[in-house]
Design a protein around this motif. Structure first.
Motif, short mmCIF file in Angstrom:
data_model
loop_
_atom_site.label_atom_id
_atom_site.label_comp_id
_atom_site.label_asym_id
_atom_site.label_seq_id
_atom_site.Cartn_x
_atom_site.Cartn_y
_atom_site.Cartn_z
N THR A 21 -7.00 6.33 0.00
CA THR A 21 -6.87 6.45 -1.46
C THR A 21 -8.20 6.25 -2.17
N TYR A 22 -9.12 5.54 -1.53
CA TYR A 22 -10.43 5.31 -2.15
C TYR A 22 -11.37 6.48 -1.94
N TYR A 45 -11.91 2.95 -9.76
CA TYR A 45 -10.72 2.98 -8.91
C TYR A 45 -9.72 1.89 -9.33
N THR A 91 0.27 3.88 -2.96
CA THR A 91 -0.11 5.25 -2.61
C THR A 91 0.87 6.27 -3.18
N GLN A 116 -6.03 2.23 -11.03
CA GLN A 116 -4.88 1.59 -10.39
C GLN A 116 -4.08 0.78 -11.40
N TRP A 127 0.81 -1.22 0.00
CA TRP A 127 0.00 0.00 0.00
C TRP A 127 0.84 1.26 0.00
N MET A 165 -12.37 8.87 -4.95
CA MET A 165 -13.29 8.31 -5.94
C MET A 165 -14.71 8.28 -5.41
N TRP A 174 -5.02 7.33 -7.46
CA TRP A 174 -6.20 7.58 -6.63
C TRP A 174 -6.72 9.01 -6.76
N ARG A 175 -5.97 9.88 -7.39
CA ARG A 175 -6.41 11.27 -7.55
C ARG A 175 -7.49 11.36 -8.62
N THR A 176 -8.43 12.25 -8.41
CA THR A 176 -9.56 12.38 -9.33
C THR A 176 -9.65 13.79 -9.92
#
Length: 396
Positions: free
Chosen positions: A334-335, A189, A19, A193, A15, A338, A26-28
């Motif tokens: 990280t989730y 997500y 990360t 990834q 992780w 999203m 994980w960025r949106t």
């Protein structure tokens, strides 16, 4: 260190890498590139190609949004009826004849695909050929609704400084039902990834991806790499198209959409299950060793943290509980972006291990269906694994 604490630490290390070392997947915040200086000048010609097979249920919501596009240039919509049995073609013609349509509509049918072609790509090839000598092709699915300025914004982004040969937006999927809320954000997500958008958008990087629901591509760039025929047997056509264009020297861009939405409902788990499982094993190149690695990887990354946290607490063993807790915390953190993108509460991030377990089962089911000879099945067609076909490009 005990075996359990070692496994917990391995999960935490995984992780930490995901990360901070997996391209900020994980960025949106990736949206369409800013408009270029030429955005207010003459607009290039565009053909919007829509492959459609048995889409009468969603077409009244999606097709009018394409016909109503406000675009200061030559544009038209080509709907390719791929052997529908529910009156898709006739419905499309009625919708095109209604008043208020800003763009002209052509409805056509290519007939059944020949051997080696998927139905969607055979339909796309037919539509692309019918489009003629346009500058851009917007390839969009029949269940995708576009805001009135969607085409204008896509072309402006492609014409931005430096220019792009392919611009793709991942449409916002429906999250109305409980199963959709559980499965859909995780679907995007996991895709990000596997194909970090920033890596995909970086020239020269090996990663390349697109979202098949909304992809604008320069006709010249597509022709330069062999056209749709170059990926004619690909089940995962969007990723293969992006890799084809990028591998041919083109610039590609992929991001999340704000005003491009899927109108297809998935109210039941079985429907979502089919959506994922139909192509999961193809994504693994029908390789049993990649399947085993994926199953073990999903278990280590997503299932180990909650299981070992609970185990560590029961055994009063902090060397197990602490790294497991840290791994689960990173997973949830990280989730969260999203979930926010889909308007879901932060607490649902704690359910990601359960959702990942479902995806693990879907992936195994995809392989089982392939071994039973059913391949990738969709809307009455079954596509067996390509036998080392040249058109099935490798995944990163």
């Amino acid at each position: 260190m005990t075996v359990l604490s070692l496994i917990a630490c391995l999960s935490l290390l995984a992780w930490l890498w995901l990360t901070f070392g997996q391209g900020g997947f994980w960025r949106t915040d990736l949206r369409l590139p800013p408009r270029g200086a030429a955005a207010d000048g003459p607009r290039p010609s565009v053909a919007i190609v829509v492959p459609a097979r048995d889409e009468a249920e969603v077409l009244p919501e999606s097709l009018p949004s394409l016909l109503a596009q406000r675009y200061a240039g030559e544009a038209r919509v080509i709907l390719v009826d791929d052997g529908s049995t529910d009156g898709t073609g006739e419905l499309a013609r009625r919708l095109g004849a209604q008043s208020g349509a800003a763009l002209p509509l052509t409805v056509t049918s290519p007939g059944e695909p020949p051997a080696g072609w998927t139905g969607k790509l055979w339909a796309l090839r037919h539509g692309v050929e019918l489009a003629g000598d346009v500058e851009y092709l917007l390839l969009t699915d029949a269940d995708i609704a576009h805001a009135p300025d969607s085409l204008t914004e896509l072309v402006a982004a492609a014409e931005a400084e430096g220019g792009y040969d392919l611009v793709s937006q991942m449409a916002r999927l429906s999250v109305r039902t409980r199963w959709e809320q559980l499965i859909v954000p995780a679907f995007v997500y996991f895709f990000a990834q596997l194909y970090p958008f920033r890596w995909s958008n970086k020239p020269g990087a090996r990663t390349a991806a697109a979202a098949g629901g909304c992809t604008l591509v320069r006709r010249e760039a597509l022709a330069r790499v062999g056209g749709v025929a170059a990926i004619r047997g690909a089940v995962i056509d969007d990723v293969n198209l992006a890799r084809l264009v990028k591998g041919g020297g083109g610039r590609t861009w992929l991001g999340l959409a704000d005003r491009v939405d899927s109108v297809r409902p998935y109210p039941e788990l079985a429907q979502l299950w089919r959506m994922v499982s139909r192509s999961a094993y193809a994504q693994l190149r029908h390789n049993v060793f990649l399947l085993l690695g994926t199953v073990l990887g999903l278990a280590l990354v997503y299932l180990v943290p909650p299981v070992l946290l609970l185990t560590g607490l029961i055994l009063a063993e902090p060397r197990v509980a602490a790294p497991a807790f840290a791994a689960w915390a990173l997973m949830a953190a990280t989730y969260r972006p999203m979930l926010a993108y889909y308007g879901r509460p932060a607490r649902e991030a704690l359910l990601l291990p359960f959702t990942a377990g479902l995806y693990l089962l879907m992936t195994v089911d995809s392989a089982v269906q392939h071994w039973r000879g059913r391949g990738a099945a969709w809307k009455g067609r079954t596509y067996p694994a390509p036998d080392q076909q040249q058109n099935e490009l490798p995944v990163p």
